[in-house]
Design a protein around this motif. Structure first.
Motif, PDB file in Angstrom:
ATOM      1  N   ASP A  53       0.856  -1.124  -0.011  1.00 32.61           N
ATOM      2  CA  ASP A  53      -0.231  -0.062  -0.133  1.00 32.61           C
ATOM      3  C   ASP A  53       0.797   1.141  -0.051  1.00 32.61           C
ATOM      4  N   GLN A  54       2.041   1.157   0.343  1.00 33.38           N
ATOM      5  CA  GLN A  54       3.238   2.141   0.138  1.00 33.38           C
ATOM      6  C   GLN A  54       4.378   1.643   0.133  1.00 33.38           C
ATOM      7  N   VAL A  55       5.517   2.323  -0.529  1.00 29.54           N
ATOM      8  CA  VAL A  55       6.745   2.033  -0.669  1.00 29.54           C
ATOM      9  C   VAL A  55       7.567   3.039   0.086  1.00 29.54           C
ATOM     10  N   MET A  56       8.669   2.464   0.997  1.00 29.38           N
ATOM     11  CA  MET A  56       9.721   3.334   1.785  1.00 29.38           C
ATOM     12  C   MET A  56      10.858   3.044   1.195  1.00 29.38           C
ATOM     13  N   VAL A  57      11.718   4.227   0.982  1.00 21.72           N
ATOM     14  CA  VAL A  57      13.004   3.825   0.148  1.00 21.72           C
ATOM     15  C   VAL A  57      14.088   4.655   0.843  1.00 21.72           C
ATOM     16  N   ASN A  58      15.293   3.796   0.945  1.00 23.00           N
ATOM     17  CA  ASN A  58      16.402   4.539   1.494  1.00 23.00           C
ATOM     18  C   ASN A  58      16.989   5.601   0.630  1.00 23.00           C
ATOM     19  N   VAL A  59      16.905   6.929   0.927  1.00 26.88           N
ATOM     20  CA  VAL A  59      17.177   8.071  -0.184  1.00 26.88           C
ATOM     21  C   VAL A  59      18.918   8.373   0.204  1.00 26.88           C
ATOM     22  N   GLY A  60      19.532   7.778   1.081  1.00 28.54           N
ATOM     23  CA  GLY A  60      20.996   8.293   1.235  1.00 28.54           C
ATOM     24  C   GLY A  60      21.274   9.029   2.500  1.00 28.54           C
ATOM     25  N   PRO A  61      22.461   9.468   2.511  1.00 26.96           N
ATOM     26  CA  PRO A  61      23.687   9.286   1.650  1.00 26.96           C
ATOM     27  C   PRO A  61      24.058   8.018   1.595  1.00 26.96           C
ATOM     28  N   GLY A  62      24.970   7.853   0.516  1.00 31.67           N
ATOM     29  CA  GLY A  62      25.457   6.349   0.129  1.00 31.67           C
ATOM     30  C   GLY A  62      26.064   6.301  -0.970  1.00 31.67           C
ATOM     31  N   SER A  63      25.994   5.247  -1.868  1.00 29.38           N
ATOM     32  CA  SER A  63      26.333   4.979  -3.003  1.00 29.38           C
ATOM     33  C   SER A  63      25.501   5.857  -3.972  1.00 29.38           C
ATOM     34  N   PHE A  64      26.120   6.692  -4.890  1.00 32.54           N
ATOM     35  CA  PHE A  64      25.557   7.284  -6.023  1.00 32.54           C
ATOM     36  C   PHE A  64      24.576   6.411  -6.586  1.00 32.54           C
TER      37      PHE A  64
END
Length: 202
Positions: A53-64
């Motif tokens: 029903d929803q998506v959560m995503v790691n937006v960084g910082p980290g690997s481009f």
């Protein structure tokens, strides 16, 4: 409410499917590179192909590259499934993972590989609040910035008076984050890009 969590911001690649706060299924692999090739098969292996029903995503910082892969996949799924897509911070998740492993609440400094010999650094108090925005710092500056007795991440500060927790982000720990302020699903790189725009001759 089902939530699909995608995490590709570091050399780890992980996904998790939640029903409210309960983990239905999850996968976590330390792959270094190749997130674009591994991510979709990991999602497809989740129950119902990861439909949520929803998506959560790691937006960084980290690997481009890793950040771009995760955010692009999350947005594509959001469009296909007509659901909201939000982000969370890479270092905030590592701090939350670190707190979950301690016997009592404590301030945590997070140190992660940043590229070009620099580290990403962010300090969190015992409640998980960031004390200052994430910074890309040189190794020589690290010990003067890190004041907490607990340090989490993928870089050992080599300091005898600090307890180090070796951690990479893992999507199954998403519920340990403070949930009141989700981020936009927009990459946070933490430093300038490696590639510079070409200067055309006049």
């Amino acid at each position: 409410m089902r939530t699909l969590v995608i995490d590709t911001a570091t050399r780890a690649c992980s996904v998790a499917l939640f029903d409210e706060d309960h983990v239905i299924a999850a996968a976590h692999e330390v792959i270094g590179r190749g997130h674009a090739e591994r991510l979709l098969p990991l999602i497809a292996a989740l129950p119902g192909n990861g439909k949520a029903d929803q998506v959560m995503v790691n937006v960084g910082p980290g690997s481009f590259t890793g950040i771009r892969v995760g955010v692009a996949a999350a947005k594509a799924l959001g469009l296909a499934w007509h659901i909201d897509v939000s982000g969370y911070g890479c270092l905030a998740l590592v701090a939350a993972m670190g707190r979950s492993k301690l016997p009592e609440a404590a301030a945590i400094d997070v140190v992660m590989t940043g590229g070009h010999g620099e580290y990403f650094f962010e300090a969190f108090d015992a409640l998980g609040h960031s004390r200052a925005p994430v910074r890309s710092v040189l190794p020589a500056d690290l010990l003067s910035l890190a004041t907490a007795t607990v340090v989490a991440g993928d870089i050992d500060p080599q300091s005898a008076d600090r307890h180090w927790l070796e951690l990479l982000p893992d999507a199954r720990y998403w519920t340990h984050l403070r949930a009141d302020h989700p981020l936009a699903a927009t990459p946070i790189y933490g430093r300038a890009p490696d590639a510079k725009p070409a200067v055309l001759p006049k």
